[in-house]
Design a protein around this motif. Structure first.
Motif, mmCIF file in Angstrom:
data_model
loop_
_atom_site.group_PDB
_atom_site.id
_atom_site.type_symbol
_atom_site.label_atom_id
_atom_site.label_comp_id
_atom_site.label_asym_id
_atom_site.label_seq_id
_atom_site.Cartn_x
_atom_site.Cartn_y
_atom_site.Cartn_z
ATOM 1 N N ARG A 1 36.576 40.035 47.797
ATOM 2 C CA ARG A 1 36.512 40.535 46.264
ATOM 3 C C ARG A 1 36.772 39.424 45.250
ATOM 4 O O ARG A 1 37.812 38.661 45.415
ATOM 5 C CB ARG A 1 37.217 41.899 46.060
ATOM 6 C CG ARG A 1 37.051 42.196 44.665
ATOM 7 C CD ARG A 1 37.752 43.651 44.538
ATOM 8 N NE ARG A 1 37.490 44.421 43.453
ATOM 9 C CZ ARG A 1 38.084 44.479 42.193
ATOM 10 N NH1 ARG A 1 39.165 43.731 42.163
ATOM 11 N NH2 ARG A 1 37.783 45.017 41.252
ATOM 12 N N GLU B 1 38.564 38.330 42.493
ATOM 13 C CA GLU B 1 39.499 38.930 41.602
ATOM 14 C C GLU B 1 39.757 37.872 40.372
ATOM 15 O O GLU B 1 39.444 36.612 40.402
ATOM 16 C CB GLU B 1 40.769 38.747 42.560
ATOM 17 C CG GLU B 1 40.779 39.784 43.609
ATOM 18 C CD GLU B 1 41.086 41.110 43.293
ATOM 19 O OE1 GLU B 1 41.273 41.442 41.918
ATOM 20 O OE2 GLU B 1 41.126 42.024 44.322
ATOM 21 N N THR B 2 40.107 38.489 39.333
ATOM 22 C CA THR B 2 40.225 37.824 38.104
ATOM 23 C C THR B 2 41.635 38.054 37.426
ATOM 24 O O THR B 2 42.172 38.916 37.951
ATOM 25 C CB THR B 2 39.302 38.091 36.992
ATOM 26 O OG1 THR B 2 39.011 39.432 36.950
ATOM 27 C CG2 THR B 2 37.684 37.643 37.399
ATOM 28 N N ASP C 1 41.508 41.671 36.069
ATOM 29 C CA ASP C 1 40.654 42.463 36.697
ATOM 30 C C ASP C 1 40.110 43.292 35.622
ATOM 31 O O ASP C 1 40.163 44.787 36.027
ATOM 32 C CB ASP C 1 41.346 43.137 37.859
ATOM 33 C CG ASP C 1 40.251 43.993 38.756
ATOM 34 O OD1 ASP C 1 39.132 43.721 38.575
ATOM 35 O OD2 ASP C 1 40.750 44.775 39.395
ATOM 36 N N ALA C 2 39.473 43.050 34.819
ATOM 37 C CA ALA C 2 38.788 43.547 33.711
ATOM 38 C C ALA C 2 37.694 44.655 34.091
ATOM 39 O O ALA C 2 37.568 45.990 33.477
ATOM 40 C CB ALA C 2 38.112 42.758 32.853
ATOM 41 N N GLU C 3 37.278 44.341 35.213
ATOM 42 C CA GLU C 3 36.450 45.432 35.723
ATOM 43 C C GLU C 3 36.995 46.804 36.138
ATOM 44 O O GLU C 3 36.437 47.807 35.847
ATOM 45 C CB GLU C 3 35.682 44.729 37.231
ATOM 46 C CG GLU C 3 34.562 45.646 37.934
ATOM 47 C CD GLU C 3 34.196 45.236 39.132
ATOM 48 O OE1 GLU C 3 33.920 46.268 40.061
ATOM 49 O OE2 GLU C 3 34.507 44.095 39.697
ATOM 50 N N THR C 4 37.971 46.867 36.511
ATOM 51 C CA THR C 4 38.946 48.243 36.751
ATOM 52 C C THR C 4 39.875 48.192 35.723
ATOM 53 O O THR C 4 39.995 49.695 35.435
ATOM 54 C CB THR C 4 39.884 48.043 38.014
ATOM 55 O OG1 THR C 4 40.282 46.815 38.658
ATOM 56 C CG2 THR C 4 38.521 48.451 39.297
ATOM 57 N N SER D 1 38.951 32.747 38.537
ATOM 58 C CA SER D 1 38.655 33.911 39.518
ATOM 59 C C SER D 1 39.093 33.396 40.871
ATOM 60 O O SER D 1 39.144 32.060 41.124
ATOM 61 C CB SER D 1 37.131 34.339 39.581
ATOM 62 O OG SER D 1 36.414 33.317 39.589
ATOM 63 N N ARG E 1 40.592 43.546 27.618
ATOM 64 C CA ARG E 1 39.943 42.685 26.452
ATOM 65 C C ARG E 1 40.831 41.845 25.877
ATOM 66 O O ARG E 1 41.842 42.027 25.511
ATOM 67 C CB ARG E 1 39.168 43.804 25.790
ATOM 68 C CG ARG E 1 39.766 44.333 24.942
ATOM 69 C CD ARG E 1 39.040 45.380 23.997
ATOM 70 N NE ARG E 1 39.850 45.965 22.666
ATOM 71 C CZ ARG E 1 40.152 45.653 21.711
ATOM 72 N NH1 ARG E 1 39.616 44.562 21.254
ATOM 73 N NH2 ARG E 1 41.119 46.307 20.641
ATOM 74 N N GLY F 1 39.727 47.159 32.438
ATOM 75 C CA GLY F 1 39.127 47.306 31.181
ATOM 76 C C GLY F 1 39.393 46.469 30.118
ATOM 77 O O GLY F 1 39.650 46.475 28.939
ATOM 78 N N LYS G 1 34.214 50.254 48.155
ATOM 79 C CA LYS G 1 32.772 49.791 47.766
ATOM 80 C C LYS G 1 32.281 48.551 48.819
ATOM 81 O O LYS G 1 31.170 48.406 48.638
ATOM 82 C CB LYS G 1 33.298 48.618 46.554
ATOM 83 C CG LYS G 1 33.534 49.551 45.262
ATOM 84 C CD LYS G 1 34.022 48.678 44.190
ATOM 85 C CE LYS G 1 33.669 49.707 42.579
ATOM 86 N NZ LYS G 1 34.160 48.870 41.677
ATOM 87 N N GLN H 1 37.747 36.224 32.562
ATOM 88 C CA GLN H 1 36.994 36.734 33.512
ATOM 89 C C GLN H 1 36.259 35.641 34.381
ATOM 90 O O GLN H 1 35.703 35.915 35.336
ATOM 91 C CB GLN H 1 35.725 37.443 33.034
ATOM 92 C CG GLN H 1 36.494 38.499 31.858
ATOM 93 C CD GLN H 1 35.345 39.930 32.055
ATOM 94 O OE1 GLN H 1 34.944 40.517 33.098
ATOM 95 N NE2 GLN H 1 34.857 40.062 30.922
#
Lengths: 510, 733
Positions: free
Chosen positions: A490, A492-493, A496-499, A484, A503, A501, B272, A481
């Motif tokens: 935006r 970005e990683t 893109d764990a934000e969208t 980036s 882990r 998920g 967004k 995370q």
């Protein structure tokens, strides 16, 4: 092996052996200067999660966020979708219920699975290694490294068509345009050997895997982080060799004149231009690369025992596996590429991508009759790579990942290619699939995750491609995370764990 | 002036405009403003309070109608050639910077040639130009090149990047040639967009007796909407998810190319960063669904139309039959004749003549409404398997105006088509609307980008809040208004930019001389203040794009085939993985090998072994959807290609031959080589180095065993290879 370029530039050399230290010693100038050091207003780097800072676009090796387990990655790309229940994920219930109608309507991609009839695995499973890992009898070599690998039986994809699923495998998302894992890792860590690219792609010389260059695309990251293609047959790098019509002395003097003219142009007019400077230095780099790359990819330097280990001379393996259409397996290719991958990692390359073949060779729709041949091509060379790395003390510091874009269905598929009397093959399945990891601090001999009774759906420890990215980054000492890049406003990683998920599956680490 | 003050001024101006005074502010009015600022400073404070919570504060600069800005007051008036200069100089002076000196004539000439036609100037043109004493010589040069048919080729390539167009298949040539023609004719931009979105709804081709050139042109133009990746012609891939993906990609292309908006994320959820609700994505989709009906899908191979009407086809077939009969009779006659006879040769001529008269027709890829408009639903999370509420066709509310007529102005002349795409085009192009403001800004930014190396907005595909802010906000507004003043024609705007001092500056950095500044004696060092040159204190140094590198090599060697349009040139991948132009027997003509790069086949991301390796090495983009901004890298594979690639070696030999034929003596040949490759003469030292080099090279070749036949030309070829590798060759200064 003195060649013209070196003579022109009087670069000391020693080509008898190649090892990492040697390469690092020879470095000093190179890809670090390859950068076009300008950034667009909105595109920039944030790494380490701290403050925005101007990022010099280069490939110099940089520290990870925390102590790394691994420093290199080899991705063995098995396009087509290997059938998990026939190779890795033994399903006793499926064997019992052969030919019964599956109570759930299996989501198929192509026609031919309409009968929804379960199809047992036609091959036996055996226990391998001290860990007693159950694998198909078709994978005897993988069996030998059972105690070295971490088998994930809970891979899920996002789409059951190759194109989307392969782009997902490469980038963590199915919509094209994002950077691939190799590009992210090169961006985050640079590379140890400035005489070779950070991210090397070994593809079959007769063509690309499905989705082609998108598999090693830099996306919106700067272009130097994208994959550089080396060839496993013919010239390792396009245009690396001087044409025979140009004599050595002629070339040497041309270099001298070129350097004089270019340097004068730069000094008089563009003293601050790093791109022009890079361009001048590239001619020196070209000389060093000619030596490095030619040497590192010259597998004739390897012993006959090593050739035998990889099965490089085993010409029979690929024959029965060759398929029509856009898919093929050039004989000998994959084993050669696996051995080249070891040599590249040994030489300090950060990320190596090895393709099993052109198109999508594991795509076993109407029949499983090609499966033994496919296994013969992939099994020995993939396992040999792990063994070889282990023998050289490189396995712990290298992540080896083996897998395709999705798994296959437990129900039979009849297709145009189904021979008379054949029970048929299997259609794509995005809900379950198998993958193995080795080295890089992963627990060896572990079987991770589980599917339902027939291997249709993952039921435990679901493992997505973005999870794979996050977990691999963890092994490399990177917080996924925190690596980036600011793109189109935006942040970005890697995954893109934000969208997605994504882990880190820390249970996988020893 | 503070930004609040500037806002106030602008708003007062817009108030003026609403009163019908759409004129630049005049001198006397300045007093009025001065009074306002002196006597009523509270206005500003009140205004700033109002601004803090009013919708004006929410108004993103790109989402408002165009508003012609006044020209700023500047000090270096002597450097102003066009109003553009005052905008650029105002920014420079605020940084205590100024323009660099004008580039030398030959550099400028080379720059203009590459920017307008993408080819180096021939030496004869250079001589004529330098000899001309007319004060308007530069202007006349620009006009002449704008009128050249190679202008269309050069600028079509820019548009292909934006549209995401790739010549993947032979029939793609129709759209390609349409775009080249549109640039050559200088089609007004609004018309150009309308034809590409709805060419099929502009002409009545359905009942036409004969397909006129205009009908064919309008149908070809719709190829714009067929640029997205579409694999549904393969039966196994002709599935709902892929059909939807074609529509999604098309919307994304339209969004980024015409509106400068990223639409990808709106498919799944409301944007967004931009004020675009998810529903509006599907409103836009409903404009396309009568043509892209996922339930009654046509594959790309089915989205074609013959370039002749049914009536014409019947007539032509009939005529062909008659011709065939005549030819057959003549052939019979020929068999009876003595082959060497003069009568026989006249019969042969007659046969050839008749065969030339046979009619042929071919398929044009077209996008047309395929039947009644289907219902369009919002797709929850962008997933076609979870449809939500039904959505009516519509536009983006953020760019809409109360006066918008919506979908009402639908063509009555073509009743069998929904007219939705045409209504969209009309909505995009109605003057003084936010939509048209955005569309125009996006386009002028691209023109600026192609001429100055970087856009005023550096994210040309994203003009939203998440895109980058313009470096010169008033300039982009000015340029957009100018495009309107030129009736949407691009050529006059290009001309105005090129005539400006900003474009004519040198790109080099002279360390010895401080950049002169008339106004401010304590001027800053630009290299310290603005090393990235965002304020344009000098011209940007630009590397030639991949296609132009190849074209420049061919033009320099004298081998370039200059013909316009024609079949797409096939490629072939060799055993070693190198993709090159196909062997001559697989080409329609041997000259195809020497065609400009935009006529070569190219392939979308997928199986990219169908892109020419030489071009991919030089950053030819991997097109996923489209490519609003190219990147240029300096990787070592480029040096290797320029040193060793068979194409470069072959062209260097041709170049050497050209030098040997056209000049005698080493010194003269070096000079000609420089003039052809670099548009300049060598300096005395360069000349000396090169002449000496030629002598030594010739000695080396003579010493070879066996020595090559013509050592002089071999030595020249060595020099030519060096010139191709010079930074001076690869960059436009």
């Amino acid at each position: 092996m003195w060649n013209d370029l070196e003579m022109a530039l009087a670069i000391p050399h020693n080509s008898s052996t190649i090892n990492r230290q040697e390469f690092l010693r020879r470095g000093g100038l190179g890809f670090g200067a390859l950068a076009v050091a300008h950034l667009l207003d909105t595109d920039g780097l944030l790494t380490g999660g701290d403050t925005v800072r101007a990022h010099k676009i280069n490939l110099t090796s940089r520290p990870a966020h925390f102590p790394a387990r691994a420093r290199a990655v080899i991705q063995l790309v098995q396009t087509g979708g290997p059938p998990q229940m026939d190779l890795f994920d033994r399903k006793l219930e499926l064997q019992k219920r052969d030919r019964q109608v599956f109570e759930e309507k299996a989501e198929s991609f192509q026609p031919g699975s309409g009968a929804n009839q379960l199809r047992a695995c036609p091959y036996k499973f055996r226990r391998y290694g001290e860990c007693g890992m159950e694998l198909s009898e078709l994978l005897p070599f993988t069996g030998k490294i059972a105690d070295e690998i971490c088998l994930v039986n809970s891979m899920v994809s996002v789409h059951n068509n190759h194109t989307e699923a392969i782009v997902n495998l490469a980038t963590g998302k199915m919509t094209g345009g994002r950077p691939t894992l190799g590009a992210w890792i090169s961006y985050a860590l640079g590379t140890e050997n400035q005489n070779l690219p950070a991210f090397v792609v070994l593809r079959p010389s007769d063509g690309y895997a499905t989705s082609g260059r998108l598999m090693s695309f830099n996306g919106w990251l700067p272009a130097i982080y994208g994959g550089t293609e080396f060839n496993s047959q013919g010239d390792a790098i396009h245009n690396l060799k001087r044409p025979s019509s140009i004599p050595v002395r002629v070339r040497r003097e041309s270099f001298e004149l070129l350097a004089k003219l270019n340097e004068r142009h730069r000094q008089e007019k563009y003293p601050f231009d790093s791109e022009l400077d890079t361009r001048i230095k590239n001619y020196e780099l070209a000389a060093r690369m000619q030596l490095s790359a030619t040497d590192v990819l010259d597998i004739s330097k390897e012993s006959s025992a090593t050739h035998k280990l990889y099965g490089i001379d085993n010409t029979d393996a690929a024959k029965g596996a060759v398929v029509g259409g856009g898919t093929s397996l050039a004989p000998l290719g994959y084993a050669t590429r696996c051995l080249m991958a070891r040599r590249l990692v040994e030489a300090g390359v950060r990320f190596v991508q090895v393709f099993i073949g052109k198109g999508q060779p594991w795509d076993l729709h109407g029949s499983l009759k090609r499966l033994p041949n496919m296994c013969r091509v992939s099994d020995q060379a993939s396992a040999a790579l792990v063994t070889d790395l282990k023998n050289r003390g490189l396995l712990e510091s290298t992540v080896v990942m083996w897998g395709g874009e999705f798994g296959r269905l437990p129900v039979a598929q009849q297709g145009v290619e189904t021979p008379a009397g054949d029970r048929g093959g299997r259609d794509h399945n995005k809900y379950a699939g198998s993958f193995w990891l080795a080295g890089g601090g992963f627990k060896s001999g572990l079987v991770y995750g589980a599917t339902d009774d027939v291997g249709y759906r993952t039921v435990d420890k679901k493992f997505t491609i973005p999870d794979l990215f996050a977990t691999t980054a963890q092994s490399m000492g990177l917080d996924h995370q925190a690596v980036s890049y600011l793109h189109a406003g935006r942040l970005e990683t890697i995954a893109d764990a934000e969208t997605t998920g994504a882990r880190v599956h820390s249970e996988l680490f020893a | 002036m503070t930004s609040t003050g500037e806002t106030t001024l602008l708003r007062i101006r817009s108030w003026y405009v609403t009163l019908g005074r759409n004129q630049p502010i005049r001198f006397l009015e300045i007093y009025w403003f001065a009074w306002l600022f002196v006597v009523a400073p509270w206005v500003i404070s009140v205004n700033s309070v109002v601004a803090a919570d009013s919708r004006i504060n929410d108004e993103h600069w790109a989402f408002v109608p165009l508003n012609r800005p006044s020209q700023p007051m500047i000090q270096s008036v002597d450097r102003v050639r066009t109003p553009i200069d005052s905008f650029v100089l105002a920014k420079l002076e605020s940084q205590r910077l100024s323009y660099s000196p004008e580039a030398v004539s030959t550099t400028l000439l080379r720059r203009v040639f590459y920017d307008l036609v993408g080819l180096p100037p021939p030496p004869s043109e250079v001589d004529t130009y330098l000899a001309c004493r007319r004060p308007d010589v530069f202007e006349r040069l620009i006009d002449r090149l704008l009128a050249s048919s190679h202008f269309g080729e050069r600028w079509a390539q820019h548009w292909f990047d934006v549209a995401g167009f790739l010549p993947e298949r032979p029939n793609k040539r129709h759209y390609r040639d349409y775009v080249i023609g549109a640039f050559n004719q200088d089609k007004p931009y609004d018309q150009f967009l309308t034809e590409q979105l709805a060419g099929d709804e502009l002409v009545d081709w359905r009942t036409a007796e004969r397909f006129t050139p205009e009908i064919k042109e309008m149908l070809s133009a719709t190829g714009f909407l067929l640029c997205a990746r579409d694999d549904t012609n393969q039966a196994v891939l002709n599935i709902l998810s892929n059909r939807h993906q074609v529509v999604f990609d098309t919307i994304e292309n339209v969004g980024s190319s015409l509106l400068g908006l990223t639409m990808q994320c709106v498919r799944c959820h409301s944007h967004k960063y931009e004020p675009i609700p998810q529903q509006e994505y599907y409103q836009l989709m409903a404009l396309l669904t009568p043509a892209f009906n996922v339930a009654k899908w046509l594959t790309r191979d089915e989205r074609v139309m013959l370039d002749v009407s049914p009536a014409e086809k019947a007539k032509f077939e009939n005529e062909n039959t008659q011709l065939d009969q005549q030819i057959a009779e003549l052939k019979k006659q020929l068999e009876a004749e003595d082959q060497e006879d003069s009568r026989a040769s006249s019969v042969k001529t007659k046969i050839a003549e008749l065969e030339g008269k046979r009619h042929t027709w071919s398929n044009i890829p077209v996008l047309i409404d395929t039947g009644p408009a289907p219902k369009t639903h919002l797709l929850k999370r962008g997933n076609y398997q979870t449809p939500g509420q039904e959505v009516e066709p519509g536009f983006l509310s953020i760019l809409d105006t109360p006066q918008s007529e919506g979908l009402s102005p639908i063509s009555e002349t073509v009743p069998v088509t929904s007219g939705r795409r045409r209504a969209f085009a009309i909505w995009l192009n109605r003057p003084d609307t936010p939509a048209n403001g955005l569309v125009t800004r996006v386009q002028v930014n691209r023109i600026w980008q192609h001429l100055l190396g970087r856009g005023i907005v550096t994210t040309p595909g994203n003009f939203g809040r998440s895109g980058s802010a313009p470096t010169h906000p008033r300039l982009i507004e000015w340029l957009a208004c100018e495009l309107g003043r030129y009736a949407q024609q691009g050529k006059p705007l290009i001309r105005q930019i090129m005539m400006s001092t900003v474009y004519r500056q040198t790109s080099s950095v002279d360390q010895s001389v401080e950049v002169p500044s008339v106004s401010s004696p304590e001027s800053s060092n630009p290299q310290t203040v603005d090393p990235e040159n965002q304020w344009l204190w000098r011209m940007r140094l630009r590397r030639l794009e991949s296609e132009i590198v190849r074209d420049a090599i061919l033009a320099t060697s004298g081998q370039l085939d200059h013909s316009l349009g024609g079949p797409t040139v096939s490629l072939k991948t060799l055993d070693n993985g190198l993709t090159v132009i196909a062997p001559e027997d697989e080409l329609s003509s041997p000259a195809d090998r020497r065609r400009r790069s935009l006529y070569l086949r190219n392939h979308r991301g997928g199986n990219a072994d169908e892109s020419l390796t030489f071009l991919t090495v030089f950053d030819q983009p991997v097109v996923v959807t489209n490519c609003p901004c190219r990147r240029s890298s300096a990787v070592v594979l480029q040096s290797l290609a320029m040193l060793n690639d068979g194409f470069v070696v072959e062209q260097a030999d041709q170049f050497a031959q050209r030098l040997a034929n056209q000049a005698t003596g080493a010194k003269q040949r070096v000079e000609l080589a420089y003039r052809l490759a670099l548009t300049r003469v060598p300096t005395p030292q360069e000349s000396e180095w090169c002449v000496e080099f030629l002598q030594k090279q010739q000695m080396h070749f003579t010493a070879e065993q066996p020595a090559p036949p013509d050592t002089t030309t071999q030595a020249l070829a060595s020099l030519c290879r060096v010139l191709f590798n010079m930074s001076n060759f690869l960059y436009v200064e």
